[in-house]
Design an enzyme around this catalytic site. Structure first.
Site, PDB file in Angstrom:
ATOM      1  N   CYS A  22      36.121  36.991 -11.978  1.00  0.00           N
ATOM      2  CA  CYS A  22      36.175  36.611 -10.564  1.00  0.00           C
ATOM      3  C   CYS A  22      34.776  36.663  -9.952  1.00  0.00           C
ATOM      4  O   CYS A  22      34.049  37.649 -10.132  1.00  0.00           O
ATOM      5  CB  CYS A  22      37.119  37.533  -9.811  1.00  0.00           C
ATOM      6  SG  CYS A  22      37.114  37.287  -8.026  1.00  0.00           S
ATOM      7  N   CYS A  31      34.646  42.662  -3.733  1.00  0.00           N
ATOM      8  CA  CYS A  31      36.053  42.931  -3.423  1.00  0.00           C
ATOM      9  C   CYS A  31      36.406  44.382  -3.735  1.00  0.00           C
ATOM     10  O   CYS A  31      35.910  44.963  -4.699  1.00  0.00           O
ATOM     11  CB  CYS A  31      36.945  41.990  -4.232  1.00  0.00           C
ATOM     12  SG  CYS A  31      38.708  42.230  -3.945  1.00  0.00           S
ATOM     13  N   CYS A  57      43.067  35.056  -6.693  1.00  0.00           N
ATOM     14  CA  CYS A  57      42.768  36.365  -7.291  1.00  0.00           C
ATOM     15  C   CYS A  57      43.066  36.338  -8.788  1.00  0.00           C
ATOM     16  O   CYS A  57      44.127  35.873  -9.210  1.00  0.00           O
ATOM     17  CB  CYS A  57      43.606  37.443  -6.606  1.00  0.00           C
ATOM     18  SG  CYS A  57      43.508  39.060  -7.423  1.00  0.00           S
ATOM     19  N   GLU A  90      65.581  59.215  -2.870  1.00  0.00           N
ATOM     20  CA  GLU A  90      64.506  58.396  -2.299  1.00  0.00           C
ATOM     21  C   GLU A  90      64.585  58.456  -0.782  1.00  0.00           C
ATOM     22  O   GLU A  90      65.672  58.430  -0.209  1.00  0.00           O
ATOM     23  CB  GLU A  90      64.643  56.952  -2.788  1.00  0.00           C
ATOM     24  CG  GLU A  90      63.742  55.940  -2.121  1.00  0.00           C
ATOM     25  CD  GLU A  90      62.267  56.256  -2.280  1.00  0.00           C
ATOM     26  OE1 GLU A  90      61.566  56.260  -1.248  1.00  0.00           O
ATOM     27  OE2 GLU A  90      61.821  56.506  -3.414  1.00  0.00           O
ATOM     28  N   ASP A 123      58.561  60.850 -10.052  1.00  0.00           N
ATOM     29  CA  ASP A 123      57.585  59.752  -9.979  1.00  0.00           C
ATOM     30  C   ASP A 123      57.086  59.687  -8.534  1.00  0.00           C
ATOM     31  O   ASP A 123      57.400  58.766  -7.785  1.00  0.00           O
ATOM     32  CB  ASP A 123      58.254  58.437 -10.394  1.00  0.00           C
ATOM     33  CG  ASP A 123      57.266  57.266 -10.455  1.00  0.00           C
ATOM     34  OD1 ASP A 123      56.056  57.505 -10.292  1.00  0.00           O
ATOM     35  OD2 ASP A 123      57.717  56.121 -10.639  1.00  0.00           O
ATOM     36  N   CYS A 178      50.882  58.435 -10.568  1.00  0.00           N
ATOM     37  CA  CYS A 178      49.883  57.385 -10.311  1.00  0.00           C
ATOM     38  C   CYS A 178      48.536  57.998  -9.921  1.00  0.00           C
ATOM     39  O   CYS A 178      47.592  57.286  -9.608  1.00  0.00           O
ATOM     40  CB  CYS A 178      50.375  56.440  -9.217  1.00  0.00           C
ATOM     41  SG  CYS A 178      50.707  57.253  -7.645  1.00  0.00           S
TER      42      CYS A 178
END
EC number: 2.1.1.189
Length: 464
Positions: free
Chosen positions: A71, A77, A163, A336, A392, A419
């Site tokens: 890119c 970016c 993108c 959740e 998670d 994450c």
């Protein structure tokens, strides 16, 4: 070292945000866009006592790991921090990032980490992998609407409809929206003044079903002359859902709290493995379906279910992991905080004819402790038990109250999907100080070209 000094420096390490690290006479410099192994000329932009930040001016001798970015906007970016690094070296960086956090924050020894770590799961094709993208809208100096991505650490939009990480359909969709805005004199939202209408476009794509969703986030309740936009969008093959999500807040939250269907239905469907999922504009759904299947397959492998287990899946979203696990477990309970996600989870259980998964709305750190206390009251002091607990959580990791309850419930196994390996390491430190040990740990590269990496960890009760 002083501000505006120009220095020549060899890059010998990489920081957690992907920046190159070099040393000049013992003074540490962090240099964005520099790759380990480069010799660069850099200008000092900020000088502290023992370290500083410098801007890459030119690469004098390129590293063997430096590659030409796909890119043209990669350096400016904020989305791709390490696109100029070869993909093999990106995987090494991500492995080292997980290991570094486990050692520094978790307090685990190098030998302990070497014993449990497995190689990072990479991608065969590390571009065009995102099934979801959110594009902010703004206005250029000539007054024309633009869309793209934010420049690093700013809200300045780099105009780019193509993108390299997204699907090819994004470009056509965005060009149609921009043309509609120009022809109908519809303004982009301005964060500074609060004026204007179109804030973001959310585009989702089903990799297996080829279904497409477009949701426009608007600072208002209506989209003027919407039929003109719809007429163009529905000509795109796979278009399934066109919606708007009103958001009149003056903050950085992208989506509104609700959405309205303009055309089609309010969701698309897609598969992970052989489980079908219904995904609405507000659903959390992993953005990389190829790697998600590998990640959830790893979670299922670590859980090693035999068919008679009770499993809790905390921070379950739309039931993605829950339904994956329900294929092999006796009973799965999902928790959740987002009501819409739980509605989706229940619907997803129904469309897959899965009847051994039950879902609860609420904060995991409240629902599980309340369930535990209530069970104890109703069963004369007998404690609630789970065979496997899967977590998670978002980047902030697990609340300590939740970790306390997990320890009390004494599951044989805890599978932690993370994450953010920094908060993962913190939480693992707590669990390992309270009767658990790490058996296996593996990174899964969900986000090639960026510094982020998912991690899956199996913990078991000591003595198991």
């Amino acid at each position: 070292m002083n501000k505006n000094d120009i220095v020549t420096v060899e890059i010998t390490d990489i920081g957690v945000s992907g920046e190159g690290i070099g040393h000049v006479d013992g003074y540490t410099l962090f240099i964005k866009d520099a790759v380990i192994g480069d010799v660069v000329e850099a200008k000092v932009m900020k000088a502290k006592k023992n370290y500083g930040y410098a801007r890459l001016m030119k690469v004098i001798t390129p590293s063997e790991y430096r590659v030409e970015p796909k890119c043209a906007f990669a350096r400016r970016c904020g989305g791709c921090q390490i696109q100029e690094m070869s993909y093999d070296r990106q995987l090494v960086f991500k492995d080292q990032k997980i290991r570094g956090n486990l050692e520094r924050i978790g307090g685990f020894t190098k030998d302990q980490i070497d014993t449990v770590m497995q190689p990072v799961v990479g991608m065969e094709h590390p571009f065009g992998y995102r099934n979801k993208a959110q594009f902010p809208f703004g206005t250029d100096k000539e007054g024309n609407p633009i869309t793209g991505f934010y420049a690093g650490r700013t809200h300045d939009i780099i105009a780019n409809t193509d993108c390299a990480l997204g699907v090819e359909q994004n470009k056509e969709i965005l060009e149609i929206i921009l043309q509609y805005m120009r022809e109908n004199k519809i303004k982009s939202y301005d964060e500074k003044t609060g004026k204007g209408l179109i804030r973001h476009a959310l585009i989702r794509y089903g990799f297996k079903t080829k279904e497409i969703m477009v949701c426009l986030v608007v600072s208002g309740k209506k989209l003027p002359k919407a039929e003109r936009l719809i007429e163009k969008l529905i000509q795109i093959e796979g278009m399934t859902s066109i919606t708007i999500s009103p958001n009149t807040r003056r903050d950085n939250v992208i989506m509104g709290d609700s959405y309205e269907i303009l055309w089609g239905q309010g969701y698309i469907t897609d598969y992970i493995g052989n489980v079908k999922y219904q995904i609405s504009p507000l659903s959390f759904y992993q953005v990389n379906p190829v790697q998600t299947e590998k990640l959830y397959g790893l979670a299922l492998e670590y859980a090693d279910l035999k068919g008679d287990e009770t499993v809790w899946d905390l921070y379950c979203g739309i039931g993605t992991i829950s339904l994956f696990l329900a294929q092999k477990a006796k009973q799965v309970y999902g928790v959740e905080i987002v009501p819409q996600a739980i509605d989706d989870a229940k619907e997803n259980a129904k469309i897959n004819a899965i009847d051994n998964a039950e879902f609860f709305v609420g904060k995991a750190e409240e629902v599980l402790p309340e369930y535990y206390a209530e069970y104890e009251r109703e069963h004369n002091g007998e404690t609630a038990h789970a065979d496997v607990i899967v977590v998670d959580p978002p980047r902030k990791g697990c609340d300590e109250t939740l970790l306390e309850t997990i320890v009390k419930m004494q599951p044989e196994k805890v599978v932690y999907v993370s994450c953010d390996s920094a908060t993962l390491a913190r939480d693992l430190k707590y669990l390992c100080a309270n009767g658990y040990e790490i058996k296996m740990c593996r990174g899964v590269d969900q986000f090639p070209q960026s510094v982020h990496v998912e991690t899956c960890v199996l913990l078991s009760k000591l003595g198991q």
